[in-house]
Scaffold this motif. Structure first.
Motif, mmCIF file in Angstrom:
data_model
loop_
_atom_site.group_PDB
_atom_site.id
_atom_site.type_symbol
_atom_site.label_atom_id
_atom_site.label_comp_id
_atom_site.label_asym_id
_atom_site.label_seq_id
_atom_site.Cartn_x
_atom_site.Cartn_y
_atom_site.Cartn_z
ATOM 1 N N LEU A 1 0.443 8.507 3.449
ATOM 2 C CA LEU A 1 -0.334 7.428 4.047
ATOM 3 C C LEU A 1 -0.350 7.581 5.562
ATOM 4 O O LEU A 1 0.694 7.510 6.223
ATOM 5 C CB LEU A 1 0.274 6.072 3.660
ATOM 6 N N VAL A 2 -1.527 7.822 6.124
ATOM 7 C CA VAL A 2 -1.659 7.987 7.575
ATOM 8 C C VAL A 2 -2.778 7.076 8.079
ATOM 9 O O VAL A 2 -3.714 6.741 7.357
ATOM 10 C CB VAL A 2 -1.978 9.462 7.952
ATOM 11 N N ASN A 3 -2.634 6.659 9.328
ATOM 12 C CA ASN A 3 -3.650 5.836 9.981
ATOM 13 C C ASN A 3 -4.033 4.620 9.145
ATOM 14 O O ASN A 3 -5.217 4.344 8.931
ATOM 15 C CB ASN A 3 -4.913 6.664 10.286
ATOM 16 N N ILE A 4 -3.029 3.873 8.690
ATOM 17 C CA ILE A 4 -3.290 2.741 7.811
ATOM 18 C C ILE A 4 -4.163 1.695 8.491
ATOM 19 O O ILE A 4 -5.043 1.098 7.859
ATOM 20 C CB ILE A 4 -1.962 2.105 7.323
ATOM 21 N N LEU B 1 -1.692 -6.842 7.558
ATOM 22 C CA LEU B 1 -0.800 -5.982 6.784
ATOM 23 C C LEU B 1 0.677 -6.181 7.096
ATOM 24 O O LEU B 1 1.540 -5.788 6.298
ATOM 25 C CB LEU B 1 -1.179 -4.516 7.001
ATOM 26 N N LYS B 2 0.991 -6.792 8.221
ATOM 27 C CA LYS B 2 2.395 -7.018 8.576
ATOM 28 C C LYS B 2 2.945 -8.295 7.939
ATOM 29 O O LYS B 2 4.152 -8.541 7.981
ATOM 30 C CB LYS B 2 2.554 -7.101 10.092
ATOM 31 N N ALA C 1 -5.302 -0.334 -1.929
ATOM 32 C CA ALA C 1 -4.172 0.496 -2.346
ATOM 33 C C ALA C 1 -4.577 1.528 -3.395
ATOM 34 O O ALA C 1 -4.229 2.708 -3.284
ATOM 35 C CB ALA C 1 -3.043 -0.390 -2.872
ATOM 36 N N ILE C 2 -5.339 1.114 -4.400
ATOM 37 C CA ILE C 2 -5.705 2.082 -5.452
ATOM 38 C C ILE C 2 -6.734 3.084 -4.941
ATOM 39 O O ILE C 2 -6.786 4.220 -5.413
ATOM 40 C CB ILE C 2 -6.195 1.393 -6.739
ATOM 41 N N ILE D 1 0.834 -1.206 0.000
ATOM 42 C CA ILE D 1 0.000 0.000 0.000
ATOM 43 C C ILE D 1 0.870 1.257 0.000
ATOM 44 O O ILE D 1 0.599 2.221 -0.719
ATOM 45 C CB ILE D 1 -0.957 -0.005 1.205
ATOM 46 N N GLN D 2 1.954 1.220 0.799
ATOM 47 C CA GLN D 2 2.860 2.362 0.855
ATOM 48 C C GLN D 2 3.499 2.625 -0.506
ATOM 49 O O GLN D 2 3.630 3.775 -0.949
ATOM 50 C CB GLN D 2 3.965 2.096 1.891
ATOM 51 N N LEU D 3 3.872 1.552 -1.196
ATOM 52 C CA LEU D 3 4.486 1.671 -2.516
ATOM 53 C C LEU D 3 3.555 2.362 -3.503
ATOM 54 O O LEU D 3 3.959 3.271 -4.239
ATOM 55 C CB LEU D 3 4.865 0.282 -3.037
#
Length: 226
Positions: free
Chosen positions: A98-101, A111-112, A130-131, A87-89
């Motif tokens: 990207l905040v408060n994922i 997600l980890k 992500a999109i 998602i960060q990518l």
């Protein structure tokens, strides 16, 4: 608006798309239906800038691909990347902070963990998340409901409706006609690389009945079940 004029695509000597003309406006949801091999995914890849083609695709954006989120039927994920890193990518690619994922992890994905360990449905939900967080103006969703649990399908349906309210352009392919009928403003029937019919909401039921007649009943009749 996205305008497609005389779009054709060849793989070698094989023609996959044949002189397609389409227009997609803001704040509308469009469905593309057709049998496997009709050319839906190739059309999406052309619009997204992943394929060379003949014809023109124009829009109000200087580079359409920089404003477009593409959800493939089978999203590609690097083998050693976590869901959060994926998602960060993608958000970095759009220069979105990207905040408060964890708060935005509406599908409750691990997600980890490495995304390559995800199930098919989880990969699709990760790619969709992500999109969405890229804040795109155009979304192309290729079979977004396949391989996804019923509850998540309900969530995806509501996401699509929210995107419409936000004046986004959404283009969807799906073999689950009921989901298209619930969300789309227009549906295009595709066959052998051509758009053969445009259907508005008033005629969705007729289109579904025709598709059942020609693609389901005729095939079952061939079995000559006794």
């Amino acid at each position: 608006m996205i305008k497609i004029d005389k779009l054709s695509k060849f793989y070698g000597k094989k023609q996959v798309l044949n002189s397609i003309d389409l227009e997609f406006g803001k704040g509308k949801i469009y469905g593309i239906v057709g049998e496997n091999g009709a050319g839906k995914t190739t059309l999406f890849r052309c619009i997204s800038g992943l394929e060379n083609y003949k014809g023109t695709i124009s829009s109000e954006y200087t580079k359409l691909k920089d404003h477009l989120g593409l959800l493939l039927t089978e999203p590609f994920l690097f083998p050693k990347i976590t869901g959060e890193e994926y998602i960060q990518l993608l958000t970095n690619a759009r220069q979105k902070k990207l905040v408060n994922i964890e708060d935005r992890n509406i599908f409750d994905l691990p997600l980890k963990k490495y995304a390559s360990t995800y199930s098919t449905g989880m990969k699709k939900k990760l790619a969709l998340t992500a999109i969405l967080l890229q804040e795109n103006n155009v979304f192309i969703l290729d079979e977004p409901f396949n391989g996804v649990d019923i509850q998540s399908n309900l969530v995806i349906t509501e996401i699509i409706k929210r995107l419409k309210k936000l004046e986004k352009t959404v283009i969807i392919s799906s073999h689950i006609f009921s989901t298209l009928a619930e969300t789309c403003d227009e549906i295009y029937l595709m066959k052998n690389g051509e758009i053969i019919r445009k259907v508005t909401q008033i005629d969705f039921d007729n289109l579904e009945n025709e598709m059942k007649e020609f693609t389901i009943r005729n095939q079952i009749d061939k079995l000559d079940l006794k």
